[in-house]
Design a protein around this motif. Sequence first.
Motif, PDB file in Angstrom:
ATOM      1  N   THR A 221       0.828  -1.215   0.000  1.00 54.04           N
ATOM      2  CA  THR A 221       0.000   0.000   0.000  1.00 54.04           C
ATOM      3  C   THR A 221       0.858   1.260   0.000  1.00 54.04           C
ATOM      4  O   THR A 221       0.355   2.346  -0.264  1.00 54.04           O
ATOM      5  CB  THR A 221      -0.902   0.030   1.249  1.00 54.04           C
ATOM      6  OG1 THR A 221      -0.067  -0.173   2.388  1.00 54.04           O
ATOM      7  CG2 THR A 221      -1.953  -1.036   1.190  1.00 54.04           C
TER       8      THR A 221
ATOM      9  N   THR B 244      -3.041   6.576   0.715  1.00 55.20           N
ATOM     10  CA  THR B 244      -2.466   5.634   1.687  1.00 55.20           C
ATOM     11  C   THR B 244      -1.266   6.336   2.317  1.00 55.20           C
ATOM     12  O   THR B 244      -0.646   7.186   1.693  1.00 55.20           O
ATOM     13  CB  THR B 244      -2.000   4.325   1.008  1.00 55.20           C
ATOM     14  OG1 THR B 244      -1.089   4.670  -0.036  1.00 55.20           O
ATOM     15  CG2 THR B 244      -3.155   3.532   0.434  1.00 55.20           C
TER      16      THR B 244
ATOM     17  N   GLN C 210       0.058   2.657   7.386  1.00 58.48           N
ATOM     18  CA  GLN C 210      -1.104   2.938   8.222  1.00 58.48           C
ATOM     19  C   GLN C 210      -2.269   2.114   7.713  1.00 58.48           C
ATOM     20  O   GLN C 210      -2.311   1.723   6.545  1.00 58.48           O
ATOM     21  CB  GLN C 210      -1.396   4.436   8.206  1.00 58.48           C
ATOM     22  CG  GLN C 210      -0.484   5.084   9.250  1.00 58.48           C
ATOM     23  CD  GLN C 210      -0.579   6.568   9.357  1.00 58.48           C
ATOM     24  OE1 GLN C 210      -1.211   7.231   8.570  1.00 58.48           O
ATOM     25  NE2 GLN C 210       0.106   7.096  10.356  1.00 58.48           N
TER      26      GLN C 210
ATOM     27  N   LEU D 207      -5.688   0.655   6.284  1.00 55.22           N
ATOM     28  CA  LEU D 207      -6.585   1.102   5.223  1.00 55.22           C
ATOM     29  C   LEU D 207      -8.011   1.144   5.772  1.00 55.22           C
ATOM     30  O   LEU D 207      -8.328   0.501   6.769  1.00 55.22           O
ATOM     31  CB  LEU D 207      -6.542   0.101   4.056  1.00 55.22           C
ATOM     32  CG  LEU D 207      -5.201  -0.113   3.349  1.00 55.22           C
ATOM     33  CD1 LEU D 207      -5.388  -1.089   2.193  1.00 55.22           C
ATOM     34  CD2 LEU D 207      -4.629   1.199   2.821  1.00 55.22           C
ATOM     35  N   THR D 208      -8.872   1.857   5.085  1.00 57.38           N
ATOM     36  CA  THR D 208     -10.290   1.843   5.458  1.00 57.38           C
ATOM     37  C   THR D 208     -10.885   0.532   4.929  1.00 57.38           C
ATOM     38  O   THR D 208     -10.320  -0.085   4.006  1.00 57.38           O
ATOM     39  CB  THR D 208     -11.038   3.012   4.793  1.00 57.38           C
ATOM     40  OG1 THR D 208     -10.957   2.829   3.366  1.00 57.38           O
ATOM     41  CG2 THR D 208     -10.420   4.359   5.167  1.00 57.38           C
ATOM     42  N   PRO D 209     -12.041   0.100   5.450  1.00 58.80           N
ATOM     43  CA  PRO D 209     -12.662  -1.127   4.937  1.00 58.80           C
ATOM     44  C   PRO D 209     -12.910  -1.040   3.428  1.00 58.80           C
ATOM     45  O   PRO D 209     -12.764  -2.037   2.705  1.00 58.80           O
ATOM     46  CB  PRO D 209     -13.985  -1.204   5.707  1.00 58.80           C
ATOM     47  CG  PRO D 209     -13.755  -0.413   6.957  1.00 58.80           C
ATOM     48  CD  PRO D 209     -12.769   0.663   6.598  1.00 58.80           C
ATOM     49  N   GLU D 210     -13.261   0.135   2.931  1.00 59.88           N
ATOM     50  CA  GLU D 210     -13.514   0.290   1.482  1.00 59.88           C
ATOM     51  C   GLU D 210     -12.216   0.083   0.695  1.00 59.88           C
ATOM     52  O   GLU D 210     -12.192  -0.564  -0.348  1.00 59.88           O
ATOM     53  CB  GLU D 210     -14.055   1.701   1.145  1.00 59.88           C
ATOM     54  CG  GLU D 210     -15.434   2.020   1.713  1.00 59.88           C
ATOM     55  CD  GLU D 210     -15.418   2.283   3.215  1.00 59.88           C
ATOM     56  OE1 GLU D 210     -14.410   2.819   3.715  1.00 59.88           O
ATOM     57  OE2 GLU D 210     -16.399   1.920   3.901  1.00 59.88           O
ATOM     58  N   GLN D 211     -11.116   0.630   1.219  1.00 65.09           N
ATOM     59  CA  GLN D 211      -9.828   0.463   0.528  1.00 65.09           C
ATOM     60  C   GLN D 211      -9.415  -1.014   0.516  1.00 65.09           C
ATOM     61  O   GLN D 211      -8.908  -1.516  -0.480  1.00 65.09           O
ATOM     62  CB  GLN D 211      -8.748   1.301   1.222  1.00 65.09           C
ATOM     63  CG  GLN D 211      -8.843   2.793   0.929  1.00 65.09           C
ATOM     64  CD  GLN D 211      -7.795   3.578   1.697  1.00 65.09           C
ATOM     65  OE1 GLN D 211      -7.640   3.394   2.905  1.00 65.09           O
ATOM     66  NE2 GLN D 211      -7.083   4.451   1.010  1.00 65.09           N
TER      67      GLN D 211
ATOM     68  N   GLU E  96     -11.344  -3.584   0.538  1.00 62.91           N
ATOM     69  CA  GLU E  96     -12.187  -4.280  -0.435  1.00 62.91           C
ATOM     70  C   GLU E  96     -11.665  -4.053  -1.850  1.00 62.91           C
ATOM     71  O   GLU E  96     -11.552  -4.983  -2.644  1.00 62.91           O
ATOM     72  CB  GLU E  96     -13.641  -3.791  -0.279  1.00 62.91           C
ATOM     73  CG  GLU E  96     -14.682  -4.644  -1.004  1.00 62.91           C
ATOM     74  CD  GLU E  96     -14.447  -6.148  -0.894  1.00 62.91           C
ATOM     75  OE1 GLU E  96     -14.187  -6.641   0.222  1.00 62.91           O
ATOM     76  OE2 GLU E  96     -14.483  -6.842  -1.943  1.00 62.91           O
TER      77      GLU E  96
END
Length: 375
Positions: A197, A220, A229, A231-235, A237
């Motif tokens: 990432t 990122t 760091q 990631l968000t859940p959307e990232q 996915e």
Amino acid sequence: MRIGVPKETHPNEPRVALIPASVARLVAIGADVAVEPGLGLTIGFSDKAYEDAGAKICERTALFSSSDIIVRLRKPPQEEIAPLKKNAVHISFLDPFHEVSLIDALVRCQISAISMEMIPRTTLAQKMDALSSQANLAGYASVILAAEKMNKILPMMMTPAGTIAPAQVFIIGVGVAGLQAIATAKRLGARVEAFDTRPVVEEQVQSLGAKFIKMDLGETAQTKDGYAQALTPEQIEKQRQGMAKVCARADIVITTAQIFGRKAPVILTRDMLAQMKPGSIVIDMAVESGGNVEGSKLDEEVVIHGVRILGSGNLPGRVAFHASQMYSNNLTNLIEAYWNKETNSFVINLTDPILKGCLITHNGEIVNETIKNLR
Ligand code: NAD
């Protein structure tokens, strides 16, 4: 000042905290080194080898009560804190983000505990950085393990009996372990792809002759120490979708994705495994910190949709001789850096930038800001 080295107590731990060559270095600066009988047997060092290097052989109980500095590899069993000398220095991996009651015991017994995973990632501290030295060897060991488990070879071979295509290897997470995994798989002749990432990694991947998989995940970031760091859940996915195809063409997938101090992200789902070739190998190097692969189990092989998932813990322990040599050097570099030759003692300076990062407890309190802020 006496430096004591007890044997490791974890059943799956062949590594040794201090090897005879390091004993000789510490004796040369004026330390009195004592080791538990049989300390080095798992990697072929006899008690005599330690004695020849200048160490004394000392039973465990006496070691605890007589040492000013205790060095080990793994975190200490909690019941072995109270027997230590008051104000003793304890140096080892500690897992300070999770070991709340162990840290409390170190505070209570007034131990100055140095956590090897908290050595800052600075140029000055590089020679003491045991996370890196062990991750590097783990990266090597992961590829060798995968190669051994697979029913294919890694290099391309053109023979009179036909041509064998090179194996496809996909490395997810290109920190210290991932870079060494790429280098090892390349040396063995595989075709290697990798993803991380942190975009800064792309150039490093290419310089090793591997292909960097590009994915647009939005913003990122990395910390000042170079750690990723979360990631968000959307990232996450989006990342899974971007990776499924690369996994589907891979013979070996090695996941090393970690977030320092937190649970590892799950990036390989059962759906993605279902799209992979039966017989391919997945090594989940993050299994000890929660796992990157859905369904992976510590120290077990799990087969999901025909894919063999190995959650081998302690990969550096597979190359225990060199892992011990590197860890022992890290420890010795640390002790030497803070050794006062006139007073023959290890001196803790609370304003020193390296000690500020890795000293967790001192004089009956938690002195490390990061760990203190978790309370
Ligand atoms: P790590 O073990 O914390 O994590 C392994 C890798 O996983 C990292 O590269 C991270 O970016 C990656 N990752 C995290 N989440 C991911 C996701 N969802 N998908 C894919 N990858 C993901 O990392 P590390 O090995 O400790 O290294 C971190 C960085 O620090 C590296 O760039 C390394 O070169 C650098 N470093 C610098 C020094 C120094 O300057 N002295 C020392 C050691 C490491």
